[in-house]
Structures are given as C-alpha cells and as structure tokens.
Motif scaffolding. Structure first.
Motif, PDB file in Angstrom:
ATOM      1  N   ILE A  40     -23.409  81.361   1.731  1.00  0.00           N
ATOM      2  CA  ILE A  40     -23.807  82.526   2.520  1.00  0.00           C
ATOM      3  C   ILE A  40     -24.567  81.992   3.728  1.00  0.00           C
ATOM      4  O   ILE A  40     -25.615  81.358   3.583  1.00  0.00           O
ATOM      5  CB  ILE A  40     -24.696  83.494   1.721  1.00  0.00           C
ATOM      6  N   VAL A  41     -24.029  82.210   4.919  1.00  0.00           N
ATOM      7  CA  VAL A  41     -24.607  81.619   6.128  1.00  0.00           C
ATOM      8  C   VAL A  41     -24.891  82.700   7.161  1.00  0.00           C
ATOM      9  O   VAL A  41     -24.333  83.799   7.123  1.00  0.00           O
ATOM     10  CB  VAL A  41     -23.670  80.546   6.733  1.00  0.00           C
ATOM     11  N   PRO A  43     -27.865  83.512  10.842  1.00  0.00           N
ATOM     12  CA  PRO A  43     -29.167  83.216  11.445  1.00  0.00           C
ATOM     13  C   PRO A  43     -30.323  83.737  10.601  1.00  0.00           C
ATOM     14  O   PRO A  43     -30.125  84.564   9.699  1.00  0.00           O
ATOM     15  CB  PRO A  43     -29.099  83.938  12.795  1.00  0.00           C
ATOM     16  N   SER A  44     -31.518  83.251  10.883  1.00  0.00           N
ATOM     17  CA  SER A  44     -32.718  83.740  10.191  1.00  0.00           C
ATOM     18  C   SER A  44     -32.824  85.252  10.364  1.00  0.00           C
ATOM     19  O   SER A  44     -32.582  85.782  11.444  1.00  0.00           O
ATOM     20  CB  SER A  44     -33.971  83.064  10.747  1.00  0.00           C
ATOM     21  N   GLY A  45     -33.171  85.936   9.280  1.00  0.00           N
ATOM     22  CA  GLY A  45     -33.301  87.382   9.346  1.00  0.00           C
ATOM     23  C   GLY A  45     -32.001  88.143   9.189  1.00  0.00           C
ATOM     24  O   GLY A  45     -31.964  89.363   9.352  1.00  0.00           O
ATOM     25  N   SER A  46     -30.933  87.445   8.822  1.00  0.00           N
ATOM     26  CA  SER A  46     -29.627  88.108   8.702  1.00  0.00           C
ATOM     27  C   SER A  46     -29.417  88.758   7.339  1.00  0.00           C
ATOM     28  O   SER A  46     -28.407  89.422   7.114  1.00  0.00           O
ATOM     29  CB  SER A  46     -28.497  87.112   8.982  1.00  0.00           C
ATOM     30  N   GLY A  47     -30.354  88.554   6.409  1.00  0.00           N
ATOM     31  CA  GLY A  47     -30.261  89.189   5.094  1.00  0.00           C
ATOM     32  C   GLY A  47     -29.754  88.286   3.992  1.00  0.00           C
ATOM     33  O   GLY A  47     -29.509  88.740   2.870  1.00  0.00           O
ATOM     34  N   LYS A  48     -29.606  86.983   4.259  1.00  0.00           N
ATOM     35  CA  LYS A  48     -29.018  86.060   3.292  1.00  0.00           C
ATOM     36  C   LYS A  48     -29.831  85.999   1.988  1.00  0.00           C
ATOM     37  O   LYS A  48     -29.283  86.173   0.905  1.00  0.00           O
ATOM     38  CB  LYS A  48     -28.921  84.645   3.892  1.00  0.00           C
ATOM     39  N   THR A  49     -31.121  85.723   2.115  1.00  0.00           N
ATOM     40  CA  THR A  49     -31.949  85.560   0.923  1.00  0.00           C
ATOM     41  C   THR A  49     -32.133  86.883   0.199  1.00  0.00           C
ATOM     42  O   THR A  49     -32.178  86.923  -1.041  1.00  0.00           O
ATOM     43  CB  THR A  49     -33.312  84.942   1.297  1.00  0.00           C
ATOM     44  N   THR A  50     -32.220  87.987   0.940  1.00  0.00           N
ATOM     45  CA  THR A  50     -32.306  89.309   0.303  1.00  0.00           C
ATOM     46  C   THR A  50     -31.068  89.571  -0.530  1.00  0.00           C
ATOM     47  O   THR A  50     -31.146  90.028  -1.680  1.00  0.00           O
ATOM     48  CB  THR A  50     -32.465  90.407   1.360  1.00  0.00           C
ATOM     49  N   LEU A 166     -23.244  81.716 -13.453  1.00  0.00           N
ATOM     50  CA  LEU A 166     -23.533  81.814 -12.028  1.00  0.00           C
ATOM     51  C   LEU A 166     -24.752  80.958 -11.699  1.00  0.00           C
ATOM     52  O   LEU A 166     -25.799  81.083 -12.340  1.00  0.00           O
ATOM     53  CB  LEU A 166     -23.803  83.271 -11.633  1.00  0.00           C
ATOM     54  N   LEU A 167     -24.608  80.086 -10.704  1.00  0.00           N
ATOM     55  CA  LEU A 167     -25.721  79.258 -10.233  1.00  0.00           C
ATOM     56  C   LEU A 167     -25.968  79.598  -8.773  1.00  0.00           C
ATOM     57  O   LEU A 167     -25.049  79.547  -7.955  1.00  0.00           O
ATOM     58  CB  LEU A 167     -25.389  77.776 -10.377  1.00  0.00           C
ATOM     59  N   VAL A 168     -27.198  79.980  -8.448  1.00  0.00           N
ATOM     60  CA  VAL A 168     -27.520  80.350  -7.068  1.00  0.00           C
ATOM     61  C   VAL A 168     -28.618  79.434  -6.543  1.00  0.00           C
ATOM     62  O   VAL A 168     -29.582  79.129  -7.243  1.00  0.00           O
ATOM     63  CB  VAL A 168     -27.941  81.833  -6.953  1.00  0.00           C
ATOM     64  N   ILE A 199     -20.840  78.863  -7.978  1.00  0.00           N
ATOM     65  CA  ILE A 199     -22.087  78.431  -7.338  1.00  0.00           C
ATOM     66  C   ILE A 199     -22.191  79.102  -5.977  1.00  0.00           C
ATOM     67  O   ILE A 199     -21.273  79.013  -5.153  1.00  0.00           O
ATOM     68  CB  ILE A 199     -22.135  76.905  -7.187  1.00  0.00           C
ATOM     69  N   ILE A 200     -23.303  79.793  -5.756  1.00  0.00           N
ATOM     70  CA  ILE A 200     -23.537  80.475  -4.489  1.00  0.00           C
ATOM     71  C   ILE A 200     -24.752  79.845  -3.818  1.00  0.00           C
ATOM     72  O   ILE A 200     -25.813  79.734  -4.433  1.00  0.00           O
ATOM     73  CB  ILE A 200     -23.749  81.986  -4.690  1.00  0.00           C
ATOM     74  N   ILE A 201     -24.571  79.435  -2.573  1.00  0.00           N
ATOM     75  CA  ILE A 201     -25.631  78.730  -1.846  1.00  0.00           C
ATOM     76  C   ILE A 201     -25.936  79.450  -0.538  1.00  0.00           C
ATOM     77  O   ILE A 201     -25.031  79.708   0.267  1.00  0.00           O
ATOM     78  CB  ILE A 201     -25.207  77.278  -1.528  1.00  0.00           C
TER      79      ILE A 201
END
Length: 233
Positions: A40-41, A43-50, A166-168, A199-201
């Motif tokens: 999952i790629v 820019p910062s603030g794009s919602g990736k970690t959420t 599932l590994l994240v 695996i999701i990174i």
C-alpha cells in the motif's frame, strides 16, 4: 483460481463532525490474495496506515466491511476480535515494539503465552521461529544487543509464531538503512510468504518495490488502483 485472503468493501474512516469532518479513508474496496505480497503506497497523509489499522482489526471503520476467511472482522464481539487477531493476523510495527527486559526468545513467545501455552513449550517453539529468521544464536540476548535489522527479524518471528493467514507490516524499512531494508523484505518474500499467507506492507520506500506482487496506490484517502506485477520465474 486465486484464493482471496482479505476482502475490504466500502471502507470509510472519518474524524470530526459537520464542517470539521475529515476523511482519512474514503470508500476503499479491494481484494488481497493468498500467496502475494501487496504494498500500500502513497504520500504522507494518504490514509495508508489508517487503512492498515482497519483491515488488521486495530481501528474500527465508520462504515464498510473487512472479510477474512469468511469472517466479517468488525461484526465480531470484542473478545472474538481479540482472539481473531491473536490467531489469524500478525502485525509488525514500524518501531518493532520489543520488550527490552525480555530475551529475544521471550519476545517471540509472547503470542503463545497469551494463548495460555506452557512457558517452556512456548520458548522452544519461539526458538524454532528464531531459527527461521536466522537468529538461533541470539535467543538469549535482549533486544538492545541486536542490530536494527536483527530486531526487525525478531518482530517478524513474533508476528508469525501463531502461523497467521495475514501478516501486515507498517513501514518495515523506515528505521533501516537501504541495504538492510532490502535484505529484510527479500527475506520475508523468500522465507515468510507462502501460498496460504498474504503479506500486506505499507511503505513509501521505492527501493523495495521490486519485491511486490501487487502495488495499491492511495491518495487523499482514496484508492487510485491496484497493479499486479508479473515476476519472471
């Protein structure tokens, strides 16, 4: 026919009310397949970690579904969700989150102890997983005695000791130099990924893009698309 490891449907996460409402993730739907490494790629603030937090059972979405192996994650009771995370999902944090007063083997054994396994048996199994990540000789050392790359591998061993489907991983190379980061991701691809595990990174590190089987792009909380990569065999 590909096995679907995870299906996200119409995920939304917002903060605030009324005119102050801010969407972190907006109407995101996608499928992740068993046997693939999905990035999952964006820019910062794009919602990736959420998004990562929602699909791994950490942060509840305002709306939408997360389906893993036939279970709708956010319809589980809190106790069932905790058990599901413990048994089905492995999470590797950006800062490793190792306990400094424990040995590496004890750190890896934590998920097994939480499952009420006998201490001695848990430690023996933990050592087998340290062997998988190439750290057999470091089992009795505390994390402070390990390099950054070694600490990352301990975190990976802890995440897979329960044999999750599932590994994240959240920014797994952020605390590592470029060469170590590439070696860690290559190691994961060769030794941790299997036909039954997805695996999701989340990453912004384009130096490790060569190891992805699929790249999912996000911007402003929205999914822009998923590109599946064909690797030469």
């Amino acid at each position: 026919m590909e096995k679907i490891a995870l299906r996200a449907v119409g995920l939304n996460k917002w903060f605030g009310d009324g005119e102050a409402t801010t969407f972190a993730v907006k109407d995101v739907s996608f499928e992740a397949r068993a046997g693939e490494m999905l990035y999952i790629v964006g820019p910062s603030g794009s919602g990736k970690t959420t998004l990562l937090s929602m699909i791994s059972g950490i942060l509840e979405p305002n709306s939408g579904e997360v389906l893993i192996g036939g279970d709708d994650l956010w319809k589980l009771t809190s106790n069932d969700l905790a058990d599901f995370r413990l048994n089905k999902i492995g999470f590797v944090f950006q800062d490793f989150h190792l306990f400094p007063r424990l040995t590496t083997a004890e750190n890896v054994a934590i998920p097994l102890i939480l499952k009420r396994m006998n201490w001695g048996e848990a430690i023996e199994i933990a050592k087998k997983y340290l062997d998988i990540v190439g750290l057999t000789k470091k089992a009795e050392l505390p994390p402070v005695k390990l390099s950054g790359g070694e600490q990352q591998r301990v975190a990976i061993a802890r995440a897979i000791v329960s044999q999750p489907d599932l590994l994240v991983l959240d920014e797994p190379t952020a605390s590592l130099d470029g060469d170590t980061g590439r070696k860690i991701v290559e190691f994961i691809k060769e030794n941790v990924l299997n036909e039954n595990r997805c695996i999701i990174i989340v990453t912004h590190d384009n130096r490790i893009f060569e190891y992805a089987d699929a790249i999912m792009k996000m911007e402003d909380g929205k999914l822009l698309g998923i590109e599946r990569v064909k690797h030469e065999k």
